[in-house]
Enzyme design. Structure first.
Site, mmCIF file in Angstrom:
data_model
loop_
_atom_site.group_PDB
_atom_site.id
_atom_site.type_symbol
_atom_site.label_atom_id
_atom_site.label_comp_id
_atom_site.label_asym_id
_atom_site.label_seq_id
_atom_site.Cartn_x
_atom_site.Cartn_y
_atom_site.Cartn_z
ATOM 1 N N GLU A 112 -42.860 -60.865 -71.218
ATOM 2 C CA GLU A 112 -42.764 -61.494 -72.524
ATOM 3 C C GLU A 112 -43.468 -63.019 -72.489
ATOM 4 O O GLU A 112 -43.631 -63.778 -73.131
ATOM 5 C CB GLU A 112 -40.969 -62.190 -72.503
ATOM 6 C CG GLU A 112 -40.453 -60.775 -72.977
ATOM 7 C CD GLU A 112 -39.637 -59.975 -71.852
ATOM 8 O OE1 GLU A 112 -40.414 -60.184 -70.776
ATOM 9 O OE2 GLU A 112 -38.632 -59.575 -71.846
ATOM 10 N N LYS A 123 -21.739 -63.537 -56.850
ATOM 11 C CA LYS A 123 -20.806 -64.711 -57.244
ATOM 12 C C LYS A 123 -19.712 -64.476 -56.330
ATOM 13 O O LYS A 123 -18.769 -63.689 -56.574
ATOM 14 C CB LYS A 123 -20.384 -64.405 -58.795
ATOM 15 C CG LYS A 123 -21.614 -64.847 -59.738
ATOM 16 C CD LYS A 123 -21.421 -64.672 -61.074
ATOM 17 C CE LYS A 123 -22.315 -64.828 -62.093
ATOM 18 N NZ LYS A 123 -22.800 -63.670 -62.920
ATOM 19 N N TRP A 142 -22.366 -69.404 -56.381
ATOM 20 C CA TRP A 142 -23.628 -68.728 -56.426
ATOM 21 C C TRP A 142 -24.050 -68.531 -55.059
ATOM 22 O O TRP A 142 -24.467 -69.615 -54.556
ATOM 23 C CB TRP A 142 -24.245 -69.064 -57.526
ATOM 24 C CG TRP A 142 -23.873 -68.684 -58.932
ATOM 25 C CD1 TRP A 142 -22.576 -68.337 -59.360
ATOM 26 C CD2 TRP A 142 -24.503 -68.573 -60.034
ATOM 27 N NE1 TRP A 142 -22.438 -68.176 -60.487
ATOM 28 C CE2 TRP A 142 -23.794 -68.545 -61.495
ATOM 29 C CE3 TRP A 142 -25.759 -69.071 -60.412
ATOM 30 C CZ2 TRP A 142 -24.040 -68.487 -62.590
ATOM 31 C CZ3 TRP A 142 -26.219 -68.979 -61.919
ATOM 32 C CH2 TRP A 142 -25.195 -68.814 -62.835
ATOM 33 N N THR A 147 -41.650 -53.804 -71.640
ATOM 34 C CA THR A 147 -41.037 -54.131 -70.359
ATOM 35 C C THR A 147 -40.070 -53.184 -69.850
ATOM 36 O O THR A 147 -39.816 -52.096 -70.630
ATOM 37 C CB THR A 147 -39.867 -55.398 -70.596
ATOM 38 O OG1 THR A 147 -39.016 -54.735 -71.453
ATOM 39 C CG2 THR A 147 -40.409 -56.506 -71.445
#
Ligand code: ADP
Length: 545
Positions: A331, A444, A449, A186
């Site tokens: 993944e 935030k 959010w 990754t």
């Protein structure tokens, strides 16, 4: 009691053997680094993959050992995909766009025995050769005539020599399907890259799922163009899907600009192509500038980053190319969800359908997903409540290669492991998942959010905006507030007030960015994604100034 079925291991080699036997004359066309177009068939590819397996055996490569590649999408890379994995070794695709130090780290961590490279990466190989201790030789993926002269590399081999010196007489070995077949790191925006080690079984199952009508929807009638690189999660599985279904394959090589892609799409009659939004923007700009149209291009899979709804509309309304929006990760091999409409969406107005299409889609069979709150409790699938997205399934990583740290998995009450994706998402009643942010990119503000992706999506639907990134900027009262960084289309004039007026009514009032800043370009990372951490470093104190 066991079922009474033949025991046959799911192995990568069976895909190319199938393509040879049932679609032997079907073409694989590649734009080569040497500059020309190369064409041959699955039969040729299978023969040369077996020759390569013989060559690797002669070079001393043994089962489970890693063989690296630094290469574009092309037929020689395809031969390595099958030659290396087919013989039981591990195909390790390295992303050449990474920083040199990261490439050295990855090659050493993987203990690559050989590294195969396209000629465009010769300077890179010269820079790393002395630092890759495990590598016995570097193989230039070209013929004798094009071999680099005076290269500063001690052990340099020629790909076509290896093929010429090897017999195609090779029988693919049968072994445990759980054996590792390939390795992909990754890009890791923070810390060192981490290796995801796929197995023959996991990739075969992923290939079945990826080919399904409600996923990539590929068949022997198709001409597939993987624009997404083979060094980026196996080009999203397309080199495997193509063999499974017997589709013609077209490899773009290093030609990822709009003009080169357009020429290839038209000349080879491509029906399906897959890539990240930044690459498609180049193609759309080229087609718009030349007032061009597509004659065979039917559909495109867009993923890796959120597909702006303006791109969706342009492809569909202006060019008649159907867009399928998908989400995945290294993944996840990589496919997790695909945004193919259900029958009931047909009755929707186009505007409502676009809202669903802009989501990242439904889980393909094999991927189980859920969203959870901070305590790990599952949240409702109401399309509104956002939580951390967790997944599990047979092609989802359980750990990283030679990982010294803890397992990445989270355990549920029943002890089952779930992979935390690091993405924040909602899931609606139809099962359509929508990424609202990466957990580290969420803004935030006063404990609530704000979705940076949603603000970006709306901003980029403005005709004068080429691309935009919304980041969290530090704020004395609210901790963080949204700051919108905008790149204008060439020749357009636009003010910050005009951008804010455009957003008004389209987002909640308290989501309105505290400032709009115009910049020349967004920094793009090795996998085509905007490097928001770099933007945060540069602009996070902007509102405090
Ligand atoms: P890396 O994490 O190394 O950058 P990956 O390709 O594995 O590379 O990236 C996976 C991440 O990319 C996902 O976790 C998600 O944040 C993002 N991503 C992938 N597809 C989409 C999409 N369609 N919309 C929004 N984000 C996406």
């Amino acid at each position: 009691m066991n079922g009474l079925m033949l025991e046959k291991q799911l192995l990568i080699s069976s895909l190319i053997a199938h393509a040879d036997r049932h679609h032997g004359d079907t073409e694989i066309v590649s734009r080569r680094v040497e500059g020309d177009i190369h064409r041959y068939t699955y039969r040729d590819c299978h023969r040369r993959a077996r020759q390569m397996a013989n060559a690797l055996t002669r070079l001393g490569v043994r089962a489970s050992e890693r063989v690296g590649t630094l290469a574009w999408n092309g037929y020689r890379h395809m031969e390595l995909y099958y030659g290396i994995s087919g013989m039981g070794a591990v195909m390790h695709t390295i992303n050449p766009r990474l920083h040199v130090d990261q490439i050295v780290y990855i090659a050493n961590h993987a203990q690559d025995q050989y590294i195969f490279f396209d000629l465009s990466f010769l300077p890179l190989i010269e820079a790393i050769a002395d630092r890759c201790g495990s590598v016995k030789a570097f193989v230039a993926m070209t013929d004798r005539e094009h071999m680099p002269k005076d290269a500063g590399i001690a052990n340099l081999l020629c790909y076509e020599d290896l093929i010429d010196e090897s017999s195609p007489g090779y029988t693919w070995p049968e072994f445990d399907e759980n054996s590792a077949c390939s390795l992909c790191y990754t890009s890791g925006t923070t810390g060192n890259p981490k290796g995801v080690l796929y197995s023959h079984r996991s990739l075969l199952l992923h290939t079945y799922a990826a080919a399904l009508p409600d996923a990539l929807n590929c068949s022997a009638k198709d001409v597939l163009l993987p624009v997404v690189p083979m060094f980026h999660v196996n080009a999203w599985g397309i080199p495997y899907v193509a063999c499974m279904v017997g589709a013609k394959l077209v490899f773009p090589g290093p030609g990822l600009d709009g003009k080169s892609l357009y020429e290839l799409i038209e000349a080879e009659q491509v029906t399906f192509a897959a890539g990240v939004p930044t690459v498609w923007q180049g193609l759309l700009n080229h087609v718009a500038q030349g007032d061009l149209t597509f004659s065979t291009f039917e559909r495109t899979l867009i993923g890796g980053a959120a597909c702006p709804s303006s791109m969706l509309r342009t492809f569909q309304e202006t060019y008649g190319v159907d867009v399928v929006h998908a989400w995945g990760m290294t993944e996840l091999s990589p496919i997790g969800t695909v945004g193919v409409m259900k029958a009931r969406h047909r009755a929707m107005s186009p505007e409502d359908r676009y809202i669903t299409q802009a989501k990242q889609g439904r889980a393909v069979f094999g991927v189980d997903m859920k969203i959870v709150d901070g305590l790990g409790d599952e949240l409702a699938w109401d399309g509104v409540t956002a939580g951390d997205l967790l997944v599990r399934g047979p092609w989802i990583a359980s750990d990283y290669f030679l990982n010294q740290g803890e397992s990445p998995l989270l355990r549920d009450g029943a002890g089952r492991g779930w992979f935390p994706t690091g993405d924040v998402a909602t899931i609606d009643t139809d099962g359509f998942m929508q990424i609202t942010d990466r957990s580290k990119d969420v803004i935030k503000s006063g404990g609530e959010w704000i979705s940076s992706i949603e603000i970006e999506n709306i901003a980029t639907s403005h005709p004068a905006i080429e691309c935009a990134a919304c980041i969290a900027a530090r704020h004395p009262k609210w901790d963080e507030r949204p700051l919108l960084l905008v790149v204008k289309r060439p020749g357009e004039s636009l003010t910050a007030d005009e951008v804010l007026t455009f957003l008004r009514g389209r987002i909640a009032k308290w989501w309105t960015p505290d400032a709009v800043v115009f910049i020349d370009a967004l920094p793009i990372g090795a996998t085509g994604k905007v490097l928001k951490n770099r933007l945060r470093e540069a602009f996070q104190d902007y509102l405090l100034r």
